[in-house]
Design an enzyme around this catalytic site. Sequence first.
Site, PDB file in Angstrom:
ATOM      1  CB  ALA A  71     -15.564  71.798   8.477  1.00  0.00           C
ATOM      2  CB  SER A  73     -13.532  67.519  11.676  1.00  0.00           C
ATOM      3  OG  SER A  73     -14.421  66.978  12.649  1.00  0.00           O
ATOM      4  CG  ASN A  88     -19.723  70.318   4.550  1.00  0.00           C
ATOM      5  OD1 ASN A  88     -20.891  70.678   4.624  1.00  0.00           O
ATOM      6  ND2 ASN A  88     -18.846  70.587   5.520  1.00  0.00           N
ATOM      7  CE1 TYR A 137     -11.064  68.826   9.108  1.00  0.00           C
ATOM      8  CE2 TYR A 137      -9.033  68.018  10.100  1.00  0.00           C
ATOM      9  CZ  TYR A 137     -10.113  68.881  10.112  1.00  0.00           C
ATOM     10  OH  TYR A 137     -10.236  69.801  11.122  1.00  0.00           O
ATOM     11  CG  PHE A 165      -2.337  69.843  16.629  1.00  0.00           C
ATOM     12  CD1 PHE A 165      -2.316  69.123  15.452  1.00  0.00           C
ATOM     13  CD2 PHE A 165      -1.296  70.709  16.890  1.00  0.00           C
ATOM     14  CE1 PHE A 165      -1.272  69.248  14.548  1.00  0.00           C
ATOM     15  CE2 PHE A 165      -0.244  70.841  16.007  1.00  0.00           C
ATOM     16  CZ  PHE A 165      -0.235  70.112  14.829  1.00  0.00           C
ATOM     17  CG  ASP A 278      -0.853  58.408  14.381  1.00  0.00           C
ATOM     18  OD1 ASP A 278      -1.486  59.379  13.913  1.00  0.00           O
ATOM     19  OD2 ASP A 278      -1.359  57.564  15.131  1.00  0.00           O
TER      20      ASP A 278
END
Length: 320
Positions: A71, A73, A88, A137, A165, A278
Site C-alpha cells: 500500500a 502510506s 492502489n 490514506y 501507528f 495533528d
Amino acid sequence: MKYLVTGGAGYVGSVVAQHLLEAGHEVTVLDNLSTGFRTGVPAGAAFIEGDIRDAAKWLDASYHGVLHFAAFSQVGESVVKPEKYWDNNVAGTLALLGAMREAGVRTLVFSSTAATYGEPEQVPITESAPTRPTNPYGASKLAVDHMITSEANAHGLAAVSLRYFNVAGAYGAYGERHDPESHLIPLVLQVAQGRRDAISVYGDDYPTPDGTCVRDYIHVADLADAHLLALTAARPGEHLICNLGNGNGFSVREVIETVREVTGHPIPEVVAPRRGGDPAVLVAAADTAREKLGWNPTRAELAGIVADAWEFAQQLSKED
C-alpha cells in the site's frame, strides 16, 4: 506453510518475511518496487516483481495464506493525489481478494492502520472507537477493512487486520528507508548523521507534559510477531481487527532526547507551527491483540527502538 507477502520488499513487509522464514515457512514476496527495495527481500524468499492487481498470475492453492503490505502510506501525498491511493490501496486489494478467492487461498493478514480512526475522542484508542479518517490514506485503509469484512461474511475468508501507528526500529539488515522520509525517528537520526541541519518540532504548546505531540511507537520486530500470531488466530468467516501499541506514548521531545543519548550527537531543533490535523496524543490500546492473539510486545523501551534504528541507519550510510 507457504505464504505470499505482498509489499515484502518494504520496511514492515521485509521484517515480517524474515520472521516467517525464521519460523520455517516458505515465503514468496510480491512487490513492484515502487517504494520497496530489491535488497529488502530476505535471502531465502522467492521474489516476484509485479503488481498486486496481477496476483492471479502467481497465486494458487499451494499457498496457505497472504500477508498484505502493498500500500501507499504517505498521508500528505494522499491528500494531493487521492486517486493514487484509491487505485492502489483499494482497487489493488479488491483484485487481490478476487485472486485469493479464485485460487482457494482463504487466510489473510492485512496491514491496516490506526489512521482509520482519525482524531480520537479518547485515548488509548480501542477498536470500538469511531472510524473517521481525516485523509485519503486512512480512508483507503478503512475501505479495505470493510471489503475484508464482506469477503469473510460472504465467502468464508479467515482474516485479521492489524491497526498500528508509528512503527520504528530495525531487525538486522531490515529497517526503515522511505524516500521521501516523513517519520520522526529516522528524520532525527538524519540530523545525528549530519544529513539534516535540524529537526522541526511542529508545535510546542499542546496539552501534554512538554507541549509536544505524544505518539505510540512499536518496534518493527514486535509488529512482525503479531503478524505471525494473527495467521494462527484467523478463523474462517471471521474478520478480527486488532490495534497494536506498546501501551505508552512518547513525546516528540522525548524522542529527540533519546536520540541524543543513544547517538551521542547534539540534535538542534527548530519549533515550527502546528500541522493541521495533528492530535495532541495518539496511543493505541492493545488489549484485544493480547487476548485474541496472545501478543505481548517485548521491545517497548524507546532507547532500544532508537538504538536498533541507529544501527541500521549507520549500516545504510556505509553502503551509500
